[in-house]
Motif scaffolding. Structure first.
Motif, short mmCIF file in Angstrom:
data_model
loop_
_atom_site.label_atom_id
_atom_site.label_comp_id
_atom_site.label_asym_id
_atom_site.label_seq_id
_atom_site.Cartn_x
_atom_site.Cartn_y
_atom_site.Cartn_z
N ASP A 1 9.46 15.72 -12.76
CA ASP A 1 9.52 17.21 -12.01
C ASP A 1 8.50 16.95 -10.60
OD1 ASP A 1 6.87 15.88 -13.04
OD2 ASP A 1 7.23 17.60 -14.25
N LYS A 2 8.76 15.79 -10.19
CA LYS A 2 7.82 15.22 -8.37
C LYS A 2 8.42 15.59 -7.85
CE LYS A 2 3.67 14.15 -10.92
NZ LYS A 2 3.16 15.27 -11.01
N MET A 3 10.34 16.11 -7.91
CA MET A 3 10.98 16.22 -6.43
C MET A 3 12.02 17.87 -7.33
SD MET A 3 11.49 15.47 -3.26
CE MET A 3 11.38 13.80 -3.59
N HIS B 1 12.78 4.40 -0.96
CA HIS B 1 11.55 5.86 -1.25
C HIS B 1 12.80 6.83 -1.39
CE1 HIS B 1 8.53 2.32 -1.45
NE2 HIS B 1 8.17 3.38 -1.98
N ILE B 2 12.04 7.87 -1.58
CA ILE B 2 12.57 9.29 -1.44
C ILE B 2 11.83 10.03 -0.99
CG2 ILE B 2 13.82 11.07 -2.69
CD1 ILE B 2 14.42 8.92 -5.16
N TYR B 3 12.36 10.38 0.11
CA TYR B 3 10.93 11.86 0.76
C TYR B 3 11.76 12.99 0.68
CZ TYR B 3 9.35 7.43 2.82
OH TYR B 3 8.82 6.12 3.00
N LEU C 1 5.60 18.19 1.12
CA LEU C 1 6.00 17.19 0.96
C LEU C 1 6.33 15.84 0.68
CD1 LEU C 1 8.61 15.97 3.06
CD2 LEU C 1 6.17 14.79 4.28
N THR C 2 7.08 15.31 -0.03
CA THR C 2 6.67 14.28 -1.33
C THR C 2 7.39 12.57 -1.08
OG1 THR C 2 6.43 16.09 -2.61
CG2 THR C 2 6.49 14.00 -3.83
N CYS C 3 5.97 11.54 -1.12
CA CYS C 3 7.22 10.04 -1.75
C CYS C 3 7.29 9.94 -3.22
CB CYS C 3 6.67 9.86 -0.26
SG CYS C 3 7.52 7.54 0.05
N LEU C 4 8.75 9.02 -3.02
CA LEU C 4 8.86 8.95 -4.26
C LEU C 4 8.98 7.53 -4.52
CD1 LEU C 4 10.57 11.58 -6.76
CD2 LEU C 4 7.84 11.37 -6.36
N ASP C 5 8.79 6.20 -4.98
CA ASP C 5 8.99 5.27 -5.76
C ASP C 5 10.86 5.54 -5.97
OD1 ASP C 5 10.29 2.83 -7.24
OD2 ASP C 5 8.87 2.54 -6.03
N PRO D 1 5.71 4.68 2.28
CA PRO D 1 5.00 5.24 1.48
C PRO D 1 3.62 4.82 0.83
CG PRO D 1 5.79 2.85 1.26
CD PRO D 1 6.24 3.51 2.46
N GLU D 2 2.46 4.49 2.48
CA GLU D 2 1.47 3.67 2.05
C GLU D 2 0.95 5.15 2.57
OE1 GLU D 2 1.30 0.85 5.12
OE2 GLU D 2 2.42 -0.39 4.09
N GLY D 3 1.02 6.68 2.54
CA GLY D 3 0.33 7.87 2.96
C GLY D 3 1.00 8.48 3.42
#
Length: 442
Positions: A301-303, A316-318, A326-330, A371-373
């Motif tokens: 549910d994070k995207m 990674h998925i942005y 605005l989110t970055c997922l593995d 993905p580092e921030g």
């Protein structure tokens, strides 16, 4: 609207563009780019923006209402707009400050867009032809030089399609000899027509209605497939023959499924929607009997991506997760790496190691894709904002950033003052500055 140029000027300008066109040019010929993945493969772009943003080269006006983005081939840009009771496909000359070259009406207005009037599809340019879909289901092929009609079809009257609540919003896929689209309905959920004359090749009777997404082409298990997010779920359809191969309904919501799925060449697909749902990773595996089964790898549910789209880059998925994160997922696990709420509810474009994030309120941000921030590298407000939401996706072509906002079109220079023109810095270069090889053409 600006008067179209004389026909002779159009022909000379287009021939000149063709003469200087190179195979490795930075064309953006359809929605989300040549591979429909939102990734621009140009390099040498600005790594940081000045406080006022990149340099504005020119501004075009009077393109009409609508949320269509842009397709760019050479110095010709193609988009759509609504004006004077009709939907139009419009061509502008980027070498002459966005002057309108031609504008062709494709059909009268018969749908209000659910309170958001105007076309929302982006034309697809292929071999000198423009293919476009109007909000009412008018599918047309036009000559790219003159705007003259080549053929036209209607998804409702001819193929039994049903216009979704907010109108047809799909940007059609041009795939070799075929044009793929999604009329929706029990007998013609997905459709392929011949590119040269618009005649039907096949129809897939999946039973789903049309959503607001657009088709991507993938190859899984050696089988070429069209993947689409309909009003009920994500489906895979065999390119040759239109056979339904698999489906995955978990990411669907009951209101509007909009984002295009994203694909990894290791055979996995991620699809997500908003309205409190989220997204899932699937692996459509072929069984010993030659059938496909969409095996879920994970769901998160994070995207909860509403309509800004997602970028798959470097495992990674942005994307923007509702309402404005605005989110970055593995890619492999769905683990959230970071999230940011300062960029607004935004649509995304990747270029040269960076994300161009365009908020629906008009804020445009440059963010490092790592993905580092969250690392902000520049931000500015689009001038002369209209009263409508800025939903048209940003586009980069030839070092130029194009932003469409209803009747307005802005062109910015992303190369001026780039690192190649500045003294060399002592710090180490950023990781993965050079884009990987584009996906293989199937």
């Amino acid at each position: 609207m600006t008067k179209p140029k004389p026909l002779l000027a159009v022909i000379l300008g287009t021939l000149l563009a063709v003469a200087v066109h190179r195979a490795d040019s930075a064309d953006w010929p359809c929605f989300r780019g040549p591979y429909r993945d939102g990734i621009c493969r140009e390099t040498g772009l600005l790594e940081e923006w000045p406080e006022e943003g990149p340099k504005l080269l020119w501004k075009a006006q009077e393109l009409g209402e609508g949320f269509s983005s842009c397709a760019v081939v050479g110095n010709m840009l193609y988009t759509m707009g609504q004006r004077n009771g009709a939907e139009w496909v419009i061509a502008v000359d980027c070498a002459h400050e966005g002057q309108v070259v031609w504008a062709t009406p494709i059909g009268p207005i018969r749908h209000s867009g659910g309170g958001q009037p105007g076309p929302r599809s982006t034309p697809a340019i292929h071999r000198g032809k423009v293919h476009a879909l109007g909000i009412n289901g008018d599918l047309v092929c036009l000559d790219a030089m003159t705007g003259a009609g080549v053929w036209r079809r209607n998804l409702v009257f001819e193929f039994g399609g049903k216009i979704p609540r907010w109108g047809y919003s799909e940007s059609v896929l041009v795939d070799g000899r075929w044009v793929g689209c999604t009329p929706g309905g029990p007998q013609c959920t997905m459709l392929a027509v011949w590119r040269l004359n618009g005649e039907k090749v096949w129809a897939c009777p999946a039973g789903d209605g049309a959503g607001y997404s657009s088709i991507i082409k993938v190859s899984i298990g050696g089988v070429h497939q069209y993947v689409q997010f309909t009003d009920q779920g994500v489906i895979g359809v065999q390119v040759r023959g239109g056979k339904m191969l698999w489906r995955y309904d978990k990411p669907a919501n009951e209101t509007a499924n909009i984002p295009m799925p994203v694909w990894n060449q290791r055979q996995t697909i991620f699809a997500a929607s908003g309205y409190g749902v989220g997204g899932g990773m699937i692996w459509p595996k072929m069984t010993p009997q030659g059938e496909f089964n969409a095996e879920e790898v994970y769901f998160t549910d994070k995207m909860q991506n509403h309509h800004g789209g997602m970028i798959a880059w470097d495992w990674h998925i942005y994307g923007c997760s509702n309402p404005n994160s605005l989110t970055c997922l593995d890619w492999k696990t769905g683990e959230e790496k970071w999230t940011d709420k300062t960029s607004g509810k935004c649509s995304l474009l990747f270029a040269d190691g960076m994300l161009i994030c365009r908020s629906e309120k008009g804020l445009v941000s440059l963010v490092e894709a790592t993905p580092e921030g969250f690392r902000l590298k520049g931000r500015f407000d689009q001038p002369q904002r209209t009263r409508r939401s800025a939903w048209a996706r940003p586009v980069i072509s030839g070092g130029r950033l194009f932003l469409r906002d209803q009747h307005l079109l802005f062109c910015y220079d992303l190369r001026e003052g780039s690192l190649e023109e500045q003294p060399e810095k002592e710090e180490a270069p950023r990781r993965r500055r050079t884009p990987r090889r584009p996906p293989r053409e199937d």
